[in-house]
Design a protein around this motif. Sequence first.
Motif, mmCIF file in Angstrom:
data_model
loop_
_atom_site.group_PDB
_atom_site.id
_atom_site.type_symbol
_atom_site.label_atom_id
_atom_site.label_comp_id
_atom_site.label_asym_id
_atom_site.label_seq_id
_atom_site.Cartn_x
_atom_site.Cartn_y
_atom_site.Cartn_z
ATOM 1 N N TYR A 99 0.841 -1.207 0.000
ATOM 2 C CA TYR A 99 0.000 0.000 0.000
ATOM 3 C C TYR A 99 0.872 1.252 0.000
ATOM 4 N N PHE A 100 1.901 1.258 0.833
ATOM 5 C CA PHE A 100 2.808 2.405 0.893
ATOM 6 C C PHE A 100 3.514 2.600 -0.451
ATOM 7 N N THR A 101 3.955 1.506 -1.056
ATOM 8 C CA THR A 101 4.665 1.589 -2.334
ATOM 9 C C THR A 101 3.782 2.191 -3.419
ATOM 10 N N VAL A 102 2.555 1.701 -3.530
ATOM 11 C CA VAL A 102 1.652 2.189 -4.576
ATOM 12 C C VAL A 102 1.259 3.637 -4.327
ATOM 13 N N SER A 103 0.929 3.988 -3.087
ATOM 14 C CA SER A 103 0.530 5.367 -2.794
ATOM 15 C C SER A 103 1.696 6.336 -2.994
ATOM 16 N N THR A 104 2.913 5.856 -2.772
ATOM 17 C CA THR A 104 4.084 6.710 -2.966
ATOM 18 C C THR A 104 4.409 6.902 -4.433
ATOM 19 N N LEU A 105 4.414 5.802 -5.214
ATOM 20 C CA LEU A 105 4.809 5.937 -6.624
ATOM 21 C C LEU A 105 3.738 6.660 -7.446
ATOM 22 N N THR A 106 2.491 6.673 -6.945
ATOM 23 C CA THR A 106 1.456 7.454 -7.626
ATOM 24 C C THR A 106 1.402 8.892 -7.106
ATOM 25 N N THR A 107 2.269 9.196 -6.143
ATOM 26 C CA THR A 107 2.339 10.514 -5.475
ATOM 27 C C THR A 107 1.012 10.881 -4.818
ATOM 28 N N THR A 108 0.200 9.870 -4.481
ATOM 29 C CA THR A 108 -1.048 10.140 -3.763
ATOM 30 C C THR A 108 -0.732 10.667 -2.366
ATOM 31 N N GLY A 109 0.187 9.990 -1.675
ATOM 32 C CA GLY A 109 0.694 10.487 -0.403
ATOM 33 C C GLY A 109 -0.348 10.662 0.676
ATOM 34 N N PHE A 110 -1.079 9.594 1.027
ATOM 35 C CA PHE A 110 -2.074 9.695 2.090
ATOM 36 C C PHE A 110 -1.435 10.036 3.434
ATOM 37 N N GLY A 111 -0.236 9.549 3.666
ATOM 38 C CA GLY A 111 0.484 9.897 4.882
ATOM 39 C C GLY A 111 0.168 9.041 6.082
ATOM 40 N N ASP A 112 -0.750 8.044 5.944
ATOM 41 C CA ASP A 112 -1.064 7.190 7.087
ATOM 42 C C ASP A 112 0.037 6.179 7.367
ATOM 43 N N ILE A 113 0.861 5.871 6.336
ATOM 44 C CA ILE A 113 2.037 5.026 6.523
ATOM 45 C C ILE A 113 3.224 5.793 5.953
ATOM 46 N N THR A 114 4.238 6.039 6.770
ATOM 47 C CA THR A 114 5.395 6.807 6.319
ATOM 48 C C THR A 114 6.681 6.149 6.791
ATOM 49 N N LEU A 115 7.765 6.425 6.079
ATOM 50 C CA LEU A 115 9.099 6.008 6.495
ATOM 51 C C LEU A 115 9.802 7.244 7.042
ATOM 52 N N THR A 116 10.175 7.217 8.302
ATOM 53 C CA THR A 116 10.660 8.419 8.975
ATOM 54 C C THR A 116 12.181 8.558 8.982
ATOM 55 N N THR A 117 12.910 7.488 8.712
ATOM 56 C CA THR A 117 14.364 7.580 8.726
ATOM 57 C C THR A 117 14.865 8.238 7.443
ATOM 58 N N SER A 118 16.118 8.675 7.464
ATOM 59 C CA SER A 118 16.695 9.292 6.262
ATOM 60 C C SER A 118 16.721 8.302 5.102
ATOM 61 N N GLY A 119 17.099 7.063 5.385
ATOM 62 C CA GLY A 119 17.102 6.042 4.338
ATOM 63 C C GLY A 119 15.712 5.785 3.802
ATOM 64 N N GLY A 120 14.720 5.771 4.697
ATOM 65 C CA GLY A 120 13.344 5.572 4.269
ATOM 66 C C GLY A 120 12.835 6.697 3.397
ATOM 67 N N LYS A 121 13.205 7.923 3.737
ATOM 68 C CA LYS A 121 12.795 9.072 2.929
ATOM 69 C C LYS A 121 13.437 9.033 1.543
ATOM 70 N N LEU A 122 14.715 8.655 1.481
ATOM 71 C CA LEU A 122 15.386 8.534 0.185
ATOM 72 C C LEU A 122 14.755 7.425 -0.651
ATOM 73 N N LEU A 123 14.369 6.322 0.007
ATOM 74 C CA LEU A 123 13.680 5.240 -0.704
ATOM 75 C C LEU A 123 12.347 5.733 -1.249
ATOM 76 N N SER A 124 11.632 6.562 -0.488
ATOM 77 C CA SER A 124 10.355 7.117 -0.944
ATOM 78 C C SER A 124 10.553 7.999 -2.172
ATOM 79 N N VAL A 125 11.587 8.823 -2.142
ATOM 80 C CA VAL A 125 11.885 9.680 -3.298
ATOM 81 C C VAL A 125 12.174 8.827 -4.526
ATOM 82 N N PHE A 126 12.961 7.770 -4.347
ATOM 83 C CA PHE A 126 13.291 6.878 -5.462
ATOM 84 C C PHE A 126 12.030 6.239 -6.035
#
Length: 259
Positions: A174-201
């Motif tokens: 769910y997080f992967t699909v919402s992130t790659l579609t840039t929907t960004g609901f925000g109910d599931i997030t990666l808070t670490t620096s590595g997680g944020k970079l993975l989200s950007v990727f």
Amino acid sequence: METLHRTIRLLYTGRSQRAERFRYGLVVFDTLTIAYFIVSVSWQQTALLTAVDTALGVVILADLVARFWISEDRRTECLKLYTIADLLVVASLLLAPVFTDDLAFLRILRALRLIHSYHLIRDLRRESRFFRLHEDAVLAGVHLFVFIFVMASLVFVVAFGDDAGPGAYVDALYFTVSTLTTTGFGDITLTTSGGKLLSVFIMVVGVALFVQLARAIFQPSKVRYKCPECGLNRHDPDAIHCKHCGEPLKIETEGIGSG
């Protein structure tokens, strides 16, 4: 030994009914193993699953050895992406009993089995005219499918841990699909620096893959057929002459009134 080599080569490359059944069997096996690795990424490891993983590793390894043995260019065969991916998958399967306390990195490697989808594409290109007509759309869909589930497996391991259950894997997907579609609901997030970079990727690559898929679906379909004169390899399905040089073409068709 020469007889065995010839028999295996004919199974993998021949045109007989036996060879076609063998290759379709491989397609079914590859499809099922890909589905199994997607589903089992969140399962707790048991003795039964370890036995199944080991058996699958042996079969995949045997297929790799057979392909390498009959290959005319073994160096190129070794450097192919799906060959490298399958070697890593085999290693993850056969090493699982040794690393029983930490299977996180092994699960990421198993997700690479999805890359073998591209090998299935090569087989389908040879066997199915329907696939050849719609190859761009299918290939774009495979790009997106592979990316989603490899990233979901990575997110599952990084964010939820090796001991999380199937519900956590659904959250990772769910997080992967919402992130790659840039929907960004925000109910599931990666808070670490590595997680944020993975989200950007995921967002950057995912948007590019979505655009590729949309273009492949809505643009007019083309057939892969290399012009013997100029080398152009993309033509309209009903083309009788090359648009580039005018050379007559002999593209396979089903004829008037079919389908």
